[in-house]
Design a protein around this motif. Structure first.
Motif, mmCIF file in Angstrom:
data_model
loop_
_atom_site.group_PDB
_atom_site.id
_atom_site.type_symbol
_atom_site.label_atom_id
_atom_site.label_comp_id
_atom_site.label_asym_id
_atom_site.label_seq_id
_atom_site.Cartn_x
_atom_site.Cartn_y
_atom_site.Cartn_z
ATOM 1 N N ALA A 31 -13.902 11.939 23.734
ATOM 2 C CA ALA A 31 -12.574 12.494 23.978
ATOM 3 C C ALA A 31 -11.582 11.942 22.969
ATOM 4 O O ALA A 31 -11.847 10.952 22.285
ATOM 5 C CB ALA A 31 -12.126 12.168 25.407
ATOM 6 N N ASP A 32 -10.428 12.583 22.902
ATOM 7 C CA ASP A 32 -9.375 12.099 22.011
ATOM 8 C C ASP A 32 -8.610 10.962 22.688
ATOM 9 O O ASP A 32 -8.943 10.548 23.804
ATOM 10 C CB ASP A 32 -8.465 13.248 21.580
ATOM 11 C CG ASP A 32 -7.664 13.876 22.721
ATOM 12 O OD1 ASP A 32 -7.553 13.278 23.817
ATOM 13 O OD2 ASP A 32 -7.146 14.980 22.503
ATOM 14 N N ALA A 33 -7.574 10.470 22.039
ATOM 15 C CA ALA A 33 -6.801 9.342 22.569
ATOM 16 C C ALA A 33 -6.124 9.652 23.896
ATOM 17 O O ALA A 33 -5.783 8.742 24.641
ATOM 18 C CB ALA A 33 -5.759 8.903 21.538
ATOM 19 N N ASN A 34 -5.936 10.943 24.206
ATOM 20 C CA ASN A 34 -5.308 11.338 25.470
ATOM 21 C C ASN A 34 -6.319 11.592 26.584
ATOM 22 O O ASN A 34 -5.942 12.013 27.669
ATOM 23 C CB ASN A 34 -4.456 12.593 25.252
ATOM 24 C CG ASN A 34 -3.316 12.319 24.309
ATOM 25 O OD1 ASN A 34 -2.622 11.320 24.446
ATOM 26 N ND2 ASN A 34 -3.136 13.190 23.330
ATOM 27 N N GLY A 35 -7.599 11.377 26.305
ATOM 28 C CA GLY A 35 -8.629 11.580 27.315
ATOM 29 C C GLY A 35 -9.084 13.021 27.459
ATOM 30 O O GLY A 35 -9.719 13.366 28.445
ATOM 31 N N VAL A 36 -8.776 13.865 26.483
ATOM 32 C CA VAL A 36 -9.200 15.259 26.523
ATOM 33 C C VAL A 36 -10.576 15.369 25.862
ATOM 34 O O VAL A 36 -10.752 14.972 24.705
ATOM 35 C CB VAL A 36 -8.180 16.188 25.826
ATOM 36 C CG1 VAL A 36 -8.681 17.628 25.809
ATOM 37 C CG2 VAL A 36 -6.826 16.096 26.517
ATOM 38 N N VAL A 37 -11.552 15.879 26.621
ATOM 39 C CA VAL A 37 -12.920 15.991 26.123
ATOM 40 C C VAL A 37 -12.949 16.904 24.894
ATOM 41 O O VAL A 37 -12.311 17.954 24.861
ATOM 42 C CB VAL A 37 -13.865 16.541 27.212
ATOM 43 C CG1 VAL A 37 -15.264 16.779 26.678
ATOM 44 C CG2 VAL A 37 -13.906 15.595 28.408
#
Length: 113
Positions: A31-37
């Motif tokens: 995931a990215d730094a925002n927790g989006v897969v």
């Protein structure tokens, strides 16, 4: 207690233990730094800002799903990956089961490339 009731009580106890073991299962997703897969390949190429998130997220989380809770480690941090129960290098599929529960060493994947 008649044999039938003993058997049912034992079966219920076994099922309860099985369900709690499944609750301990932890999945790992890129995931990215925002927790989006994101597609798991993004964690393979060493792109900055991509992490492995590990938690009780369930299986089959597709790119775009926002994860909450759990723990995170930079995809390029080999020591952190090892400490999280992941291989220190190499590919980790989205949905990888990293610890606890049934099938703790199995791998899963979600759609995406």
């Amino acid at each position: 207690m008649p044999l039938g009731r003993s058997y049912l009580a034992l079966a219920a106890l076994a099922m309860t233990g099985g369900l709690s073991a499944c609750a301990r299962e932890k999945q790992t997703y890129c995931a990215d730094a925002n927790g989006v897969v994101v597609p798991d390949s993004r964690c393979d190429d060493g792109s900055p800002g991509h992490y492995y998130y590990t938690g009780s997220y369930g299986r089959g989380r597709a790119p775009g799903y926002r994860l909450s809770g759990g723990s995170r480690v930079a995809s390029t941090d080999s020591i952190g990956r090892s400490n999280a129960g992941l291989p220190s290098t190499g590919h980790v599929s989205n949905g990888h089961v990293s610890s606890g529960g049934f099938g703790s060493s199995s791998h899963g994947s979600s759609s995406g490339g």
